[in-house]
Write an enzyme that holds these catalytic residues in place. Structure first.
Site, PDB file in Angstrom:
ATOM      1  N   ASP A  34      -4.440   4.918  10.898  1.00 33.07           N
ATOM      2  CA  ASP A  34      -3.746   5.599   9.807  1.00 33.07           C
ATOM      3  C   ASP A  34      -2.372   4.967   9.527  1.00 33.07           C
ATOM      4  O   ASP A  34      -1.606   4.720  10.448  1.00 33.07           O
ATOM      5  CB  ASP A  34      -3.577   7.080  10.192  1.00 33.07           C
ATOM      6  CG  ASP A  34      -3.277   7.956   8.992  1.00 33.07           C
ATOM      7  OD1 ASP A  34      -2.396   7.604   8.187  1.00 33.07           O
ATOM      8  OD2 ASP A  34      -3.929   9.008   8.860  1.00 33.07           O
ATOM      9  N   THR A  70      -3.421  10.728   3.069  1.00 38.13           N
ATOM     10  CA  THR A  70      -4.438  10.493   4.096  1.00 38.13           C
ATOM     11  C   THR A  70      -5.831  11.030   3.765  1.00 38.13           C
ATOM     12  O   THR A  70      -6.794  10.263   3.718  1.00 38.13           O
ATOM     13  CB  THR A  70      -3.964  11.114   5.431  1.00 38.13           C
ATOM     14  OG1 THR A  70      -2.751  10.466   5.800  1.00 38.13           O
ATOM     15  CG2 THR A  70      -4.993  10.931   6.531  1.00 38.13           C
ATOM     16  N   ASN A  91      -3.334  16.303   0.259  1.00 42.93           N
ATOM     17  CA  ASN A  91      -3.453  16.908   1.592  1.00 42.93           C
ATOM     18  C   ASN A  91      -3.208  18.414   1.528  1.00 42.93           C
ATOM     19  O   ASN A  91      -3.551  19.146   2.453  1.00 42.93           O
ATOM     20  CB  ASN A  91      -2.431  16.294   2.555  1.00 42.93           C
ATOM     21  CG  ASN A  91      -2.826  14.887   2.982  1.00 42.93           C
ATOM     22  OD1 ASN A  91      -3.933  14.415   2.705  1.00 42.93           O
ATOM     23  ND2 ASN A  91      -1.908  14.212   3.661  1.00 42.93           N
ATOM     24  N   TYR A 154     -11.924  17.713  15.092  1.00 42.11           N
ATOM     25  CA  TYR A 154     -10.625  17.036  15.051  1.00 42.11           C
ATOM     26  C   TYR A 154      -9.631  17.676  16.011  1.00 42.11           C
ATOM     27  O   TYR A 154      -9.449  18.892  16.034  1.00 42.11           O
ATOM     28  CB  TYR A 154     -10.034  17.035  13.631  1.00 42.11           C
ATOM     29  CG  TYR A 154      -8.734  16.282  13.631  1.00 42.11           C
ATOM     30  CD1 TYR A 154      -8.738  14.903  13.822  1.00 42.11           C
ATOM     31  CD2 TYR A 154      -7.523  16.940  13.524  1.00 42.11           C
ATOM     32  CE1 TYR A 154      -7.557  14.194  13.894  1.00 42.11           C
ATOM     33  CE2 TYR A 154      -6.330  16.238  13.594  1.00 42.11           C
ATOM     34  CZ  TYR A 154      -6.363  14.863  13.777  1.00 42.11           C
ATOM     35  OH  TYR A 154      -5.181  14.162  13.870  1.00 42.11           O
ATOM     36  N   HIS A 193       6.352   7.582   9.941  1.00 40.97           N
ATOM     37  CA  HIS A 193       7.105   8.718   9.387  1.00 40.97           C
ATOM     38  C   HIS A 193       8.385   8.954  10.192  1.00 40.97           C
ATOM     39  O   HIS A 193       9.445   9.217   9.630  1.00 40.97           O
ATOM     40  CB  HIS A 193       6.264  10.003   9.457  1.00 40.97           C
ATOM     41  CG  HIS A 193       5.204  10.094   8.399  1.00 40.97           C
ATOM     42  ND1 HIS A 193       5.487  10.127   7.055  1.00 40.97           N
ATOM     43  CD2 HIS A 193       3.847  10.167   8.500  1.00 40.97           C
ATOM     44  CE1 HIS A 193       4.354  10.225   6.360  1.00 40.97           C
ATOM     45  NE2 HIS A 193       3.345  10.243   7.214  1.00 40.97           N
ATOM     46  N   ASP A 237      -5.753   3.856   5.495  1.00 39.40           N
ATOM     47  CA  ASP A 237      -5.761   4.652   4.269  1.00 39.40           C
ATOM     48  C   ASP A 237      -4.609   4.329   3.318  1.00 39.40           C
ATOM     49  O   ASP A 237      -4.732   4.470   2.107  1.00 39.40           O
ATOM     50  CB  ASP A 237      -5.764   6.159   4.619  1.00 39.40           C
ATOM     51  CG  ASP A 237      -4.696   6.516   5.648  1.00 39.40           C
ATOM     52  OD1 ASP A 237      -4.057   5.600   6.223  1.00 39.40           O
ATOM     53  OD2 ASP A 237      -4.489   7.726   5.900  1.00 39.40           O
ATOM     54  N   HIS A 238      -3.464   3.914   3.865  1.00 36.39           N
ATOM     55  CA  HIS A 238      -2.271   3.684   3.041  1.00 36.39           C
ATOM     56  C   HIS A 238      -1.229   2.963   3.878  1.00 36.39           C
ATOM     57  O   HIS A 238      -1.408   2.800   5.097  1.00 36.39           O
ATOM     58  CB  HIS A 238      -1.691   5.018   2.545  1.00 36.39           C
ATOM     59  CG  HIS A 238      -1.459   5.992   3.656  1.00 36.39           C
ATOM     60  ND1 HIS A 238      -0.433   5.841   4.551  1.00 36.39           N
ATOM     61  CD2 HIS A 238      -2.152   7.089   4.066  1.00 36.39           C
ATOM     62  CE1 HIS A 238      -0.493   6.823   5.441  1.00 36.39           C
ATOM     63  NE2 HIS A 238      -1.532   7.582   5.188  1.00 36.39           N
TER      64      HIS A 238
HETATM   65 ZN   LIG Z   1      -2.647   8.601   6.525  1.00 37.26          ZN
END
Ligand SMILES: [Zn+2]
Length: 452
Positions: A34, A70, A91, A154, A193, A237-238
């Site tokens: 991720d 995400t 999200n 998860y 982040h 994803d990004h």
């Molecule tokens: Zn993500």
């Protein structure tokens, strides 16, 4: 005689089994780290990942879908659809018809996911195949009444090692065989982040850990004898961009909180007006020079982010590195979700295995192109999608495509051949016409053309 027939028959079966690797269905493992920004690959050392790429293919930039978050992007990779078409548009979502809410803590209602069919479901509807998942978003939910045959609920505290052990066990010993599998890991997103991508020291440490995990993955696949026949895609994803407490857009300075319901905040805010939506739009449109404000019907077509009830009537898009807040400071030093044309929002893709070329680099594809490519590798009929299979042909050994160096080579080669042929023709002609000059002079004398 009977014995001879039995011996011949059993010999035939053994011979067929000897070639069984050709008749086995193709297998594919899809891995996501991720928030793996594309240019981390150029700016940091990844010895294990670079070895993987050396024997496989690399796509340097994958253009993902807007909004660059995400859940939406992971679902685009496995469905080939833009967000407006697969329905996971953020999200955090609110469905105005049913009154349902979606968030990263409350995502398990199949209602949100059923607008599309992910590849693990399609794969499982094929005879004698199953799918397995170690935590790809959506894999622990019965989408179209189907979960992967093997999956994990998860839980972010489960180690990478445990996820890897499960997925490799399922890939090795399942019946019917697992032919499609996913593996998901939360880093480097979480650290991106926390520190921001410009914090080189912390990111170097985190990215080295990721590279070691890739080393573990390859080592494990080799140990289990899976490496040679398994196709492995590593992507994300990004990306991530640097944010700052000095780049905040405070909505409270522009509009009263009682005028709207806030569905999602930053960097793309989803606003459901409680008063007249034009009034809300007018209050917000000049709120900041670092934010675009759109009525839903005016969202730029290039975002493919309009035709879904879950997209709210007013959408705010912050400029790169800016954070939308409600009268408070932000602790985030890195974020994503911004315009998907920004290179900082793009991830990369690397792939290895019998379906892929070795040592080939490609500039860019869209993340919706990954789905038709995966369907091709697995021999599945894709659902209608927004991807283009042709964009990925150069990555695949069974497809014909002209790569730029080859095209240049062909043109130069053709020019060389033409030049040589022309030279040969001129030389030959000169040789043939060499004894002629006197007779030509003779002709000129006879005809006396100059006196005409
Ligand atoms: Zn993500």
């Amino acid at each position: 005689m009977k014995l001879l027939v039995i011996l011949l028959f059993s010999g035939l079966i053994t011979a067929c089994r000897g070639n069984s690797s050709y008749s086995l269905p193709p297998k594919l493992l899809l891995v996501s780290f991720d928030g793996f920004r594309a240019d981390y690959l150029q700016n940091y050392d990844f010895p294990h990942l670079q070895n993987f790429i050396k024997e496989g293919v690399l796509v340097e930039h994958v253009k993902n879908v807007f909004i660059t978050k995400t859940f939406p992007n992971h679902y685009s990779i496995v469905t080939g659809l833009y967000e407006e078409s697969h329905g996971i548009v953020a999200n955090s979502m609110y469905d105005v018809i049913t009154g349902k809410h979606f968030s990263d803590m409350n995502y398990k209602d199949p209602f949100w996911w059923n607008e599309a069919v992910p590849i693990w479901v399609t794969n499982q509807l094929q005879e004698n195949r199953s799918s397995a998942a170690a935590m790809w978003p959506g894999t622990d939910i019965p989408i179209r009444n189907t979960t992967p045959s093997y999956f994990m609920n998860y839980n972010s505290s489960v180690s990478f090692e445990e996820r890897l052990n499960n997925i490799t066990t399922w890939l090795s010993n399942s019946s019917p065989p697992v032919t499609f599998a996913t593996l998901y890991w939360e880093e480097p997103d979480a650290s991106g982040h926390k520190y921001g991508p410009e914090d080189k020291d912390n990111m170097r440490r985190v990215l080295k850990e990721i590279d070691d995990l890739i080393g573990d993955l390859v080592h494990k696949l080799k140990m289990l004898g899976l490496w040679e026949n398994l196709n492995v895609i590593i992507t994300s994803d990004h990306g991530m961009t640097q944010c700052s407490k000095d780049r905040l857009i405070n909505l409270d300075l522009c509009i009263n909180r009682s005028d709207y319901t806030l569905i999602d905040l930053t960097p793309v805010a989803a606003i459901l007006p409680k008063i007249n939506k034009t009034e809300v739009y007018n209050k917000l449109k000049n709120c900041s020079s670092h934010m675009n404000v759109y009525l839903k019907e005016d969202i730029p077509a290039r975002f493919y982010y309009q035709h879904n009830d879950r997209i709210q009537p007013v959408v705010l898009v912050a400029d790169e590195g800016w954070t939308i807040v409600l009268n408070k400071s932000s602790s985030k030093l890195g974020d994503h979700g911004y315009d998907n044309s920004l290179p900082s929002m793009h991830p990369f893709l690397a792939a290895h295995g019998p379906a892929f070329h070795k040592g080939y680099k490609h500039n860019t594809i869209n993340n919706v192109d990954i789905y038709p490519m995966m369907c091709h590798i697995l021999g599945l009929k894709p659902h209608p999608n927004n991807g283009t299979f042709g964009h990925t042909k150069c990555l695949l050994v069974d497809q014909w495509c002209i790569k730029l160096p080859e095209a240049i080579g062909i043109v130069i080669g053709a020019l060389l051949v033409l030049t040589i042929l022309t030279c040969l023709m001129i030389i030959t002609q000169n040789r043939l016409s060499a004894p002629q000059p006197f007779s030509r002079l003779q002709l000129q004398d006879d005809d006396d053309p100059l006196i005409d």
